[in-house]
Structures are given as structure tokens and as C-alpha cells.
Design an enzyme around this catalytic site. Structure first.
Site, PDB file in Angstrom:
ATOM      1  CB  SER A  51      -0.945   0.006   1.208  1.00 17.93           C
ATOM      2  OG  SER A  51      -0.212   0.039   2.422  1.00 17.93           O
ATOM      3  CG  HIS A  52       2.580   3.152   2.599  1.00 16.05           C
ATOM      4  ND1 HIS A  52       1.703   2.364   3.306  1.00 16.05           N
ATOM      5  CD2 HIS A  52       2.249   4.435   2.893  1.00 16.05           C
ATOM      6  CE1 HIS A  52       0.889   3.137   4.010  1.00 16.05           C
ATOM      7  NE2 HIS A  52       1.188   4.383   3.776  1.00 16.05           N
ATOM      8  CG  HIS A 124       3.237  12.504   4.629  1.00 19.95           C
ATOM      9  ND1 HIS A 124       2.694  11.271   4.909  1.00 19.95           N
ATOM     10  CD2 HIS A 124       4.459  12.520   5.195  1.00 19.95           C
ATOM     11  CE1 HIS A 124       3.568  10.576   5.629  1.00 19.95           C
ATOM     12  NE2 HIS A 124       4.633  11.311   5.815  1.00 19.95           N
ATOM     13  CG  ASP A 183       4.485   3.551  10.302  1.00 22.59           C
ATOM     14  OD1 ASP A 183       3.527   4.211  10.731  1.00 22.59           O
ATOM     15  OD2 ASP A 183       4.988   3.725   9.171  1.00 22.59           O
ATOM     16  CG  ASP A 193      -3.493  -1.407   3.995  1.00 22.79           C
ATOM     17  OD1 ASP A 193      -2.840  -2.219   3.332  1.00 22.79           O
ATOM     18  OD2 ASP A 193      -3.007  -0.774   4.944  1.00 22.79           O
TER      19      ASP A 193
END
Length: 341
Positions: A51-52, A124, A183, A193
Site C-alpha cells: 500500500s506504500h 505526504h 508504524d 489498504d
């Protein structure tokens, strides 16, 4: 009925990094932003945090197309106080701003014992463990948090007000061991997600979110149109509110609701600030540092001896695997990225 698994495209990490750079440069990001963004998404892909990972390049591109990020931003570092460094990201993504401020943050932490880095005016999307792990690699303890967009309902509420507001912590360990690191979003799950569930047309677990009418839902699209829920009810809600305050008004930046208002429906990544704290064990402990760091190791050992695992162990295992074997991207995502490159 479960959905069929997507067909996958195999890549080495080097090939994935080359694809990332090609996408970002082709879409208009300058070299410095491109390199910093690529380091972040490849770290996510390497550690199986999909997801990142490379999936986030789609959001980088759409945020730029919406005019909500500065593609050639050059961060400015300001030495604000003995224990505070401030970086103005100039409307660029947070990664390059963090990299610019980290050396000053580390120096201040070693001088004072504790220091803070405030990043302002940044866009971000990335996981905070990447930044916290960079702090632990310098032998420092790290803590990081930031608001996002108002996607999360407070406990007892039915409308989005808070961000997913992640909180990350890292503790350096001796003898080359990877750090103790966690995290997590203060929402029940990261929004990224749920976006993956929507893309794959899979139902989400109960308790992750509500639809726009405040009703519990397992439809990812309905929850993205409604609100996520906090983890642990009022506990997650309180932590999310704390992060709104210390990484928003305290550092002179936006709350999640203000970030969403700034976006104005463009669909860009959140625009806000970030607070990062570094602590130096040697400065706190002096000659007793090694003794107390070993006491921390005893705590970790006692956790493992019970059959429990430490946070990030799965990521570290994935890291070793992908370094050997490469990664696998869903074919549809690979094709999208190739088209953008």
C-alpha cells in the site's frame, strides 16, 4: 465469492527503481524529488508494504496533475532553536524535506539529548517507518507522527474529521540487528489498504469503516465515500487527536480537516506538517548506556521467548526475500506504470 488473484509481473528491485524514476521524471518531477520519492516507494515494495510501494506512484502523478504538489520544490532548512530544526518543504513531497533536515536533527539530538524536526508545507503519502528507521541507523531513538486528510470519524461520531494520523517509533539495537520499530495508523487500517481492496473489488473486514450515512459497511468504495473508524474506539480517537495537535497547531501547520479543505476536492495527497523527535541514548545515559541498552534487549528476548513476535519482523523477513527474489506487481499496475513512463 472470492475474487480471482491478479496475474503478476516479476521485477528485480533495481528494475523497479528504474521504472519509478522513469515515471516520475516523465511526469515532471525534478531529479532530487524523483530520487527521494523512488527511495521511499522502493523501500515499501522491498518490505512487502504494497500500500506504500510502487502503487503510490499513481497518487504522486495524480497529485501533480491536480496542481497540489510542487514538482521541483527545494526544501529550506531553518535552525530554529537549540533543540528544534524546521524544514519548509515548499509544497513538495515530504521525503526530500526529511532528508534535508535529518543531519541537523541528529546533530541537535546528540548535543541536547533530544531534538525535534518540524516539517512544514509538505505533501505526504509515505510510511513513517522509513524515516524512523533512518533515525535508528544513526544510533538514535525516533518518534514520528503527522495528520492526513479528514477521512476518519472520531469515536462516537459519524462524519470524517480526523486523519489516519500514523504514529511510528524506532529503537536501535546492537550487533547489526534491525531496530525495534512500529508504524501504525490510528485508524483501524491505513486508507491505502482500503484503496487496494477497492481496486481488487474485495470486501473489507468489519469494523474498518462506515458509509456516508454512518452505517457499518464492508464495501471499500462506500467506506472511502464515508469514513474510516479509529482503532480501539476512544483510545485510537484520543491518539489521533493528540497527533492533530502536536503535528498541526504546535508546529504551525494544518489539521486533517484543514488539509482536506485545502485540497478542495482535487483528490491530491494530504498537505500538512510532520513532527519527528530524535533521542540520543548515550546523551541520556552516559557511561551506563550499554548496560541499559542490554536491558532493553532482555525485554525483547522475553517477548520472543513467549512465542510472540516483535513489530516489523514480517517486514524484515520480506526484505531479505525480495532482495534475493525480486518483487511481483499485479499486471494491471505494471501496465499503468509503464504507460506513465
Amino acid at each position: 465469492m472470492s475474487q480471482p488473484s491478479p496475474t503478476m509481473h516479476h521485477m528485480t528491485l533495481d528494475d523497479a527503481a528504474a521504472l519509478s524514476r522513469a515515471v516520475l521524471m516523465r511526469q515532471g518531477f525534478n531529479d532530487e524529488q524523483t530520487q527521494a520519492l523512488t527511495r521511499a516507494v522502493i523501500a515499501g515494495e522491498r518490505d512487502a508494504c504494497h500500500s506504500h510501494g510502487l502503487y503510490r506512484l499513481l497518487n504522486c502523478v495524480s497529485t501533480l496533475a491536480a496542481g497540489k504538489v510542487v514538482a521541483d520544490a527545494q526544501p529550506e532548512v531553518h535552525d530554529q532553536a537549540p533543540g528544534i530544526v524546521r524544514v519548509d518543504a515548499k509544497g513538495g513531497f515530504s521525503q526530500l524535506a526529511f532528508e534535508a533536515g535529518l543531519p541537523v536533527l541528529a546533530t541537535k539530538a546528540r548535543e541536547q539529548g533530544i531534538a525535534a524536526l518540524a516539517i512544514n508545507r509538505c505533501v505526504h503519502f509515505s510510511a513513517l517507518w522509513i524515516e524512523v528507521e533512518a533515525i535508528t541507523e544513526l544510533g538514535l531513538v525516533g518518534l514520528a507522527c503527522n495528520p492526513s486528510h479528514a477521512w476518519v470519524a472520531p469515536a462516537g461520531g459519524t462524519r470524517p474529521l480526523l486523519g489516519t494520523n500514523p504514529l511510528a517509533f524506532g529503537w536501535p539495537r546492537p550487533d547489526g540487528q534491525p531496530p525495534y520499530l512500529f508504524d501504525f495508523a490510528t485508524s483501524a487500517i491505513a486508507r491505502g489498504d482500503i484503496e487496494l481492496y477497492r481496486r481488487e473489488q474485495r470486501p473489507i473486514p468489519e469494523g474498518w469503516g462506515i458509509d456516508r450515512h454512518g452505517r457499518p459497511s464492508q464495501d471499500a468504495a462506500a467506506v472511502l465515500d464515508g469514513a474510516l473508524l479509529t482503532f480501539g474506539g476512544h483510545k485510537g480517537s484520543a491518539l489521533a487527536t493528540m497527533i492533530e495537535l502536536i503535528a498541526g497547531p504546535l508546529i504551525g501547520d494544518l489539521t486533517s480537516a484543514e488539509s482536506l479543505a485545502h485540497d478542495g476536492g482535487a483528490g491530491g495527497s494530504p498537505y500538512h506538517g510532520e513532527l519527528i523527535i530524535a533521542m540520543d541514548p548515550e546523551r541520556f545515559l552516559g557511561d551506563a548506556c550499554e548496560h541499559y541498552m542490554q536491558r532493553a534487549e532482555a525485554l525483547f528476548g522475553a517477548i520472543i521467548d513467549q512465542g510472540a513476535r516483535l513489530p516489523s519482523q514480517r517486514r524484515y523477513a520480506a526484505r531479505e526475500r525480495t532482495r534475493r527474489e525480486g518483487i511481483h506487481l499485479p499486471d494491471h499496475l505494471y501496465r499503468e506504470l509503464v504507460e506513465l513512463s
